[in-house]
Design a protein around this motif. Structure first.
Motif, PDB file in Angstrom:
ATOM      1  N   PHE A 146      13.135   4.328  13.970  1.00  0.00           N
ATOM      2  CA  PHE A 146      14.131   3.626  13.161  1.00  0.00           C
ATOM      3  C   PHE A 146      15.048   4.571  12.378  1.00  0.00           C
ATOM      4  O   PHE A 146      15.972   4.111  11.712  1.00  0.00           O
ATOM      5  N   ARG A 147      14.777   5.888  12.473  1.00  0.00           N
ATOM      6  CA  ARG A 147      15.589   6.880  11.767  1.00  0.00           C
ATOM      7  C   ARG A 147      15.665   6.595  10.266  1.00  0.00           C
ATOM      8  O   ARG A 147      16.709   6.743   9.641  1.00  0.00           O
ATOM      9  N   ASN A 148      14.535   6.143   9.712  1.00  0.00           N
ATOM     10  CA  ASN A 148      14.523   5.855   8.279  1.00  0.00           C
ATOM     11  C   ASN A 148      14.606   7.154   7.480  1.00  0.00           C
ATOM     12  O   ASN A 148      13.806   8.068   7.699  1.00  0.00           O
ATOM     13  N   PRO A 149      15.550   7.254   6.543  1.00  0.00           N
ATOM     14  CA  PRO A 149      15.632   8.462   5.710  1.00  0.00           C
ATOM     15  C   PRO A 149      14.461   8.525   4.733  1.00  0.00           C
ATOM     16  O   PRO A 149      14.071   7.517   4.153  1.00  0.00           O
ATOM     17  N   ILE A 150      13.879   9.713   4.572  1.00  0.00           N
ATOM     18  CA  ILE A 150      12.747   9.906   3.662  1.00  0.00           C
ATOM     19  C   ILE A 150      13.084  11.025   2.693  1.00  0.00           C
ATOM     20  O   ILE A 150      13.281  12.173   3.106  1.00  0.00           O
ATOM     21  N   SER A 151      13.158  10.693   1.406  1.00  0.00           N
ATOM     22  CA  SER A 151      13.412  11.713   0.388  1.00  0.00           C
ATOM     23  C   SER A 151      12.130  12.492   0.117  1.00  0.00           C
ATOM     24  O   SER A 151      11.038  12.097   0.543  1.00  0.00           O
ATOM     25  N   ASP A 152      12.261  13.610  -0.589  1.00  0.00           N
ATOM     26  CA  ASP A 152      11.073  14.412  -0.922  1.00  0.00           C
ATOM     27  C   ASP A 152      10.087  13.605  -1.765  1.00  0.00           C
ATOM     28  O   ASP A 152       8.869  13.656  -1.542  1.00  0.00           O
ATOM     29  N   MET A 153      10.615  12.865  -2.751  1.00  0.00           N
ATOM     30  CA  MET A 153       9.761  12.039  -3.612  1.00  0.00           C
ATOM     31  C   MET A 153       9.076  10.946  -2.799  1.00  0.00           C
ATOM     32  O   MET A 153       7.880  10.679  -2.974  1.00  0.00           O
ATOM     33  N   ASN A 154       9.830  10.328  -1.905  1.00  0.00           N
ATOM     34  CA  ASN A 154       9.265   9.280  -1.056  1.00  0.00           C
ATOM     35  C   ASN A 154       8.173   9.840  -0.157  1.00  0.00           C
ATOM     36  O   ASN A 154       7.111   9.231   0.018  1.00  0.00           O
ATOM     37  N   GLY A 155       8.430  11.017   0.411  1.00  0.00           N
ATOM     38  CA  GLY A 155       7.434  11.662   1.272  1.00  0.00           C
ATOM     39  C   GLY A 155       6.163  11.983   0.523  1.00  0.00           C
ATOM     40  O   GLY A 155       5.048  11.789   1.032  1.00  0.00           O
ATOM     41  N   LEU A 156       6.307  12.486  -0.716  1.00  0.00           N
ATOM     42  CA  LEU A 156       5.131  12.783  -1.538  1.00  0.00           C
ATOM     43  C   LEU A 156       4.355  11.507  -1.835  1.00  0.00           C
ATOM     44  O   LEU A 156       3.110  11.493  -1.773  1.00  0.00           O
ATOM     45  N   GLY A 157       5.062  10.424  -2.158  1.00  0.00           N
ATOM     46  CA  GLY A 157       4.398   9.151  -2.431  1.00  0.00           C
ATOM     47  C   GLY A 157       3.635   8.640  -1.220  1.00  0.00           C
ATOM     48  O   GLY A 157       2.505   8.151  -1.337  1.00  0.00           O
ATOM     49  N   ALA A 166       3.759   4.504  -6.991  1.00  0.00           N
ATOM     50  CA  ALA A 166       4.810   4.672  -7.999  1.00  0.00           C
ATOM     51  C   ALA A 166       5.825   5.732  -7.578  1.00  0.00           C
ATOM     52  O   ALA A 166       7.041   5.508  -7.640  1.00  0.00           O
ATOM     53  N   ILE A 167       5.330   6.876  -7.122  1.00  0.00           N
ATOM     54  CA  ILE A 167       6.229   7.960  -6.716  1.00  0.00           C
ATOM     55  C   ILE A 167       7.018   7.569  -5.463  1.00  0.00           C
ATOM     56  O   ILE A 167       8.220   7.822  -5.364  1.00  0.00           O
ATOM     57  N   GLY A 168       6.328   6.942  -4.508  1.00  0.00           N
ATOM     58  CA  GLY A 168       6.991   6.527  -3.280  1.00  0.00           C
ATOM     59  C   GLY A 168       8.065   5.485  -3.537  1.00  0.00           C
ATOM     60  O   GLY A 168       9.135   5.517  -2.923  1.00  0.00           O
ATOM     61  N   SER A 169       7.783   4.563  -4.444  1.00  0.00           N
ATOM     62  CA  SER A 169       8.771   3.532  -4.788  1.00  0.00           C
ATOM     63  C   SER A 169       9.987   4.155  -5.471  1.00  0.00           C
ATOM     64  O   SER A 169      11.132   3.810  -5.161  1.00  0.00           O
ATOM     65  N   TYR A 170       9.728   5.083  -6.383  1.00  0.00           N
ATOM     66  CA  TYR A 170      10.824   5.736  -7.110  1.00  0.00           C
ATOM     67  C   TYR A 170      11.711   6.550  -6.166  1.00  0.00           C
ATOM     68  O   TYR A 170      12.929   6.603  -6.327  1.00  0.00           O
ATOM     69  N   GLY A 171      11.077   7.157  -5.160  1.00  0.00           N
ATOM     70  CA  GLY A 171      11.828   8.022  -4.250  1.00  0.00           C
ATOM     71  C   GLY A 171      12.374   7.322  -3.020  1.00  0.00           C
ATOM     72  O   GLY A 171      13.066   7.953  -2.211  1.00  0.00           O
TER      73      GLY A 171
END
Length: 342
Positions: A308-319, A177-182
């Motif tokens: 792939f240089r995919n951007p990772i937000s803090d929320m996505n990283g936590l998820g 859920a957190i990873g999807s949101y972020g």
């Protein structure tokens, strides 16, 4: 051939690896193998398993060939050819004797067909998920296989799950859920296919256990039937989805020999995951399998971010971290439960 329980054919690919867990006697014998051999087996598993994901991602999003059903069908054809070659060599060379001679009995095939349907859906949805999500998010998008495994085990087999395993599922769901949101490059299609793939991975693991008896508990015989039937089942889907006609009229990739080499290489690595899982189960322990699956997922995410240089937000990283931790914890809990029963 399969994912997992981690990425099969015996596995999506190795996600259904639970059908290859050794018995306690085998696990004790594994301790006598040289560390160099164990290290080589683990390294081979890592290379093959990571290659399956990254090569499929390159084809799905980097080669201007977004035809997931055809890609899956072609990989099955490559796998069947390799099975036939390997089985033939096994008649005269002991090194290849792990795979029995090819067989296809229509009566047995009818009983294996329900499993193959689940298998086809698992692989097709897996490739469709890769088409729409970044590889860094791929593990999160498909992390709910653990939750579905517990749900289907209760609904189909009537078996309950321990509290520690349920806690692991809650952690995985929170990560999802957190990873999807972020997720910065969020895709509803990717989420849909990822959740669908997770559900069929769980179903596949259950149906493998119920179907192995049909082929004398021989996973390689099951692979013969699964691969052959998958080719038969998938072709009408490729045809009626419009992919085949679009490939023949629109795609320029089919005239590129390099593209077909990449497609064939992906099919070879897809088949190779079966060999990698077989060797890992034979020469390491059930705990090592669990650790390797989680470690591979971590390495996969890190490499994806680098390549792939995919951007990772803090929320996505936590998820991502929660999903990986929950998956690893679930594998550890299951290992402890198996040890307690042995």
């Amino acid at each position: 051939m399969a994912s997992k329980n981690e990425d099969v054919q015996m596995s999506s690919r190795d996600e259904s690896s639970q059908s290859f867990l050794p018995n306690p006697a085998t696990a004790r014998a594994e301790r006598n193998h040289p560390l160099t051999l164990i290290g080589a087996v683990i390294a081979f598993y890592f290379v093959i398993s990571l290659s399956v994901v990254f090569l499929n991602k390159i084809i799905m999003s980097g080669s201007d060939f977004p035809y997931a059903l055809f890609v899956t069908w072609y990989q099955m054809v490559v796998a069947l050819v390799l099975l036939l070659i390997w089985a033939h060599l096994g008649k005269t060379h002991r090194l290849f004797s792990i795979i029995p001679p090819y067989e296809f009995d229509t009566n047995i095939a009818k009983r294996v067909a329900p499993l193959t349907f689940v298998y086809v859906m698992m692989l097709a949805l897996n490739n469709l998920c890769l088409k729409y999500v970044e590889v860094t998010f791929y593990q999160v998008a498909r992390s709910l296989s653990i939750n579905f495994t517990i749900l289907f085990t209760y609904l189909i087999l009537g078996k309950t799950t321990s509290m520690p395993a349920l806690i692991a599922c809650v952690i995985v769901f929170l990560g999802f859920a957190i990873g999807s949101y972020g997720e910065i490059n969020f895709s509803w299609a990717g989420i849909f296919y990822g959740v669908g793939s997770s559900a069929f991975v769980a179903l596949y693991g259950i149906y493998v256990q119920k179907t192995l008896a049909v082929v004398d508990n021989n996973q390689w015989k099951l692979l013969h039937y699964n691969t052959t039937l998958a080719i038969i089942f998938l072709f009408p889907l490729v045809l009626f989805s419009g992919e085949l006609s679009e490939i023949l009229t629109v795609s320029e990739a089919i005239y590129d020999s390099g593209f077909w080499m990449l497609m064939t290489l992906t099919g070879i690595t897809g088949f190779g995951i079966n060999i990698a899982m077989f060797l890992q189960v034979k020469y390491t322990s059930a705990l090592t399998n669990t650790i390797c699956g989680t470690a591979k997922a971590c390495v996969q995410t890190i490499l994806a971010a680098m390549i792939f240089r995919n951007p990772i937000s803090d929320m996505n990283g936590l998820g991502i971290l929660l999903a990986l931790f929950g998956s690893g914890y679930y594998g550890y809990v299951r290992y402890q439960e198996r040890q307690a029963r042995s």
